[in-house]
Motif scaffolding. Structure first.
Motif, PDB file in Angstrom:
ATOM      1  N   SER A 140     -16.586   6.291 -17.602  1.00 12.62           N
ATOM      2  CA  SER A 140     -16.612   4.877 -17.230  1.00 12.62           C
ATOM      3  C   SER A 140     -17.959   4.255 -17.591  1.00 12.62           C
ATOM      4  CB  SER A 140     -16.357   4.726 -15.730  1.00 12.62           C
ATOM      5  OG  SER A 140     -16.199   3.362 -15.408  1.00 12.62           O
ATOM      6  N   ARG A 141     -17.925   2.959 -17.821  1.00 10.36           N
ATOM      7  CA  ARG A 141     -19.113   2.154 -18.077  1.00 10.36           C
ATOM      8  C   ARG A 141     -19.866   2.565 -19.339  1.00 10.36           C
ATOM      9  NH1 ARG A 141     -22.243   1.106 -12.617  1.00 10.36           N
ATOM     10  NH2 ARG A 141     -23.219  -0.457 -13.904  1.00 10.36           N
ATOM     11  N   PHE A 142     -19.116   3.083 -20.332  1.00  2.42           N
ATOM     12  CA  PHE A 142     -19.691   3.334 -21.654  1.00  2.42           C
ATOM     13  C   PHE A 142     -19.253   2.191 -22.563  1.00  2.42           C
ATOM     14  CE2 PHE A 142     -19.287   5.437 -25.923  1.00  2.42           C
ATOM     15  CZ  PHE A 142     -20.648   5.632 -26.137  1.00  2.42           C
ATOM     16  N   ASN A 143     -20.195   1.399 -23.011  1.00  2.00           N
ATOM     17  CA  ASN A 143     -19.867   0.298 -23.907  1.00  2.00           C
ATOM     18  C   ASN A 143     -19.825   0.795 -25.338  1.00  2.00           C
ATOM     19  OD1 ASN A 143     -19.738  -1.701 -21.891  1.00  2.00           O
ATOM     20  ND2 ASN A 143     -21.975  -1.817 -21.867  1.00  2.00           N
TER      21      ASN A 143
END
Lengths: 471, 471
Positions: free
Chosen positions: A184-187
């Motif tokens: 999660s929260r990997f752009n």
């Protein structure tokens, strides 16, 4: 395998995934620090392999790359095998050639051979006794929590290793990055440009370069372009960049000739008619991708560098240089934070992401500028103004290309400075233009010309003025 | 399994991957056309499962979603279970409430329950004899070339099916999309916003809604905000949106109270002190992602729809509506191109990508507007101007929110129209302001006021004017 992060009294293990340019250079950096370095490469050793697959666009080595090579004592060796390019050489459709220097006198970029550079770096890494190169090792699985990695060998056998740090240098299509994508929260973004590229070779003529060697030759043609870089064997590698659908429109040798006759007539005799008709169909046009992501690390065990973290389109000549600079930036942070991975990795993400994103954007910007603007009068006029101002105020006005190519100014700061300079210079030019206009008007009113004696009809003059003020 | 694309005299098989909102609705659309529809869902049947995991943000159903439901005869049933919201209700920090209508009188959006909607759609899909719902089926592998798919069941057994069309409706973290990512020239981006969200419940008071029910309540607080949507059981679901680091700063019940006392004092008695202190720590704040990609199809065998193709942040209330509209747009193209998948799929990508990208961008834009601008005087002034102009010229000036929420104007055209209207209206306002200024100046010159009698000191007045003209 004996090496393990859990055993005390053992050196820490750094696993470098990918034995390409950035992986091999990184191995040198970590080996120099005394880590136990294991390099894992999916392919065979390119130094002994018969067929070398992979990308082959020529590389332009500049300051950032050279500084990184210098840190591991490799600069002189690589530079001696490169060909200096002092300027762009712009080829007009009518065959006229005009040089545009890259920087001040004595500033140049180097055309280097990707395969040779890679071989030299692998050999350099191998000279460290604490480095082992593992070829034919395909990553099967790994854990960012434990550092445990499993590789498959060609015979199907598995090899396990537990690393203290995993450095993903496995290129634009990184296998290591896949694990990041699951979190999660990997752009992340990957953008393919509508252009593909195709390489053609320009052989030597009577044992000599077919064109002036110390230039990066460019044939800018708005929606597409061709470039040529010199090689040590006196050939040029020409690269044609064009939208895929344009490539696909050309299906016969005659159509290739027609196309070159129209846009690159001066290149036909130099490449050769037969070679052109044949080589155009040798391989389909290749895609180009721009990759951006953030963060670059997971916990204190894994970090991405080079194309795995930021593949850029090749139009600023900074892909390899940015990747090499990654290594030196990481190395500098290792010094600052005493090789404490739990502090170094987040700091590396914090420092490096904005710079890599800036160079990815700049490369995309140059993708348009290089094939279109480089031809325009405004571009050349502004370039001259910038160069004069840089000469007069070398510390204040620095052309963007100079900052990117011949300094280690952080990429994102270079972009900020560029925008600031641009505003200042454009306002200055507007001020001068307004002054000239007022002065001219004054003179015109004082000494009105005989309208019938003007070399340009008054109407045409008026239309031109109108065009200037409305665009 | 008997069904197969290769057997003649059999109906074509459409495999819908994902039994969520868009998957279940799509099943109805394809079943209506007479295809053999197989829905595969990883999770248990939510209609019988005891614990329902997954997202639970309330949903705002509007025109696009309703039109899609109407096409499969489900509109009335769903609308009767929704609660109309005619306006936003803005809660100021001092407790003042001001309504801002969504559109003209009679225009409203509907608060609907995600789980109930999903159940209804699954049941509707199941009423078609040519539809089969397969729960507890996890996609293991599939081929975009052959349409062959393998699923794993909880007991480890495998199930194979060969589909003529695979429709990936498996959400923001789509398994189907992974196969797209492996292919060249697939553009993809996933962007996590710095905000997380947390849900809190506001119970009924004496068996009645604690606040006015027919509103979407908003507490805009610039860097963060809270919203509340009414439920059929007379509760409100409050959703707090805030940067993750702000969530993490609050670690004790007292800090929760302090925070709410400062920003949402009017909500404390309605949620309840004990519930607040407890529920804030029940679950960590959840992440929100915006996903864009292109193309939506591979060959003539696979297409992505809904969140799998375009997850959007929830700030325009269009995530589900856009996903439902995907189904109706695909259905329309199926009509136009006679259900020929090899033509329908590329056309769907061509038509739908710009619209989905537009709504993803709009949702991101509203992410700022909703928590910050909605409070500003300029926003309210412009909204009033827009509403008046819409009333006077209903065919020419249509507020963006109206186009997005109450029409099926293509999203990307709505954005273009919005930009055009914005330019026209701002120029008109500038024109009026200039006229007023000139008129005022004329009056001032004709009847100069006694400067000592001004209620604002002349200097302050001058500074204000200067500020207006320089910003």
């Amino acid at each position: 395998m004996e090496k393990s992060a859990d055993r005390p009294n053992k050196k820490k293990v750094v696993a470098v995934v990918g034995g390409g340019l950035v992986g091999a250079l990184n191995a040198c950096f970590f080996a120099k620090r005394g880590f136990d370095v294991e390099v894992f490469e999916t392919r065979d050793d390119i130094r002994t392999a018969k067929v070398v697959k992979g990308r082959s666009i020529n590389l332009a080595l500049s300051h950032r790359g050279r500084q990184s090579l210098k840190s591991v004592g490799m600069e002189d060796k690589i530079v001696s095998n490169g060909i200096p390019m002092n300027a762009r050489m712009i080829h007009s459709p009518n065959g006229k050639q005009s040089p545009i220097p890259y920087g001040k006198k004595g500033q140049y970029i180097l055309s280097v051979d990707r395969a040779n550079l890679n071989k030299e770096l692998l050999t350099a890494a191998e000279t460290y006794p604490n480095t082992k190169l593992n070829f034919d090792h395909k990553l099967q699985d790994w854990s960012p929590e434990t550092g445990l990695m499993t590789f498959v060998r060609p015979d199907g056998s598995l090899e396990e290793i537990k690393a203290d740090l995993i450095v993903g240098c496995d290129g634009a299509f990184s296998a290591i990055r896949k694990q990041f994508l699951r979190r999660s929260r990997f752009n992340y973004s990957q953008t393919y440009i509508p252009h593909g590229y195709m390489e053609l070779t320009m052989p030597p003529i009577n044992g000599e370069f077919a064109m002036k060697p110390n230039y990066l030759h460019i044939w800018p043609r708005n929606t597409f372009m061709m470039i040529a870089l010199p090689n040590l064997d006196k050939t040029f590698t020409c690269t044609l960049f064009m939208p895929f659908e344009e490539f696909e429109k050309i299906t016969t040798g005659d159509e290739v000739m027609e196309f070159f006759q129209k846009y690159f007539p001066d290149a036909i005799p130099l490449i050769g008619v037969d070679a052109l008709k044949r080589d155009y169909f040798r391989l389909p046009a290749q895609a180009m991708v721009s990759v951006k992501c953030s963060p670059y690390h997971i916990g204190d065990k894994c970090v991405l560098m080079g194309d795995a973290a930021h593949a850029v389109v090749p139009f600023y000549g900074q892909g390899m240089n940015a990747g090499f600079e990654d290594c030196i930036v990481f190395d500098e942070i290792m010094d600052q934070l005493n090789e404490d991975f739990s502090a170094v990795l987040p700091e590396y993400t914090r420092v490096r992401v904005p710079d890599d994103h800036a160079i990815a954007d700049l490369a995309m910007y140059n993708y348009i500028e290089m094939r279109a603007h480089v031809n325009s009068k405004w571009f050349l006029f502004r370039k001259n103004v910038d160069d004069i101002l840089h000469f007069l105020m070398p510390g204040t006005i620095i052309p963007l290309y100079t900052m990117v190519t011949f300094t280690r100014t952080r990429y994102h700061q270079a972009v900020e400075l560029w925008h600031w300079q641009d505003r200042v210079i454009n306002r200055g030019l507007l001020f001068c233009a307004t002054g000239a206009l007022l002065g001219g008007s004054y003179l015109l009113v004082k000494n009105p010309p005989d309208i019938n004696k003007l070399s340009i009809p008054a109407e045409k003059l008026w239309n031109r003025l109108l065009a200037v003020w409305t665009t």
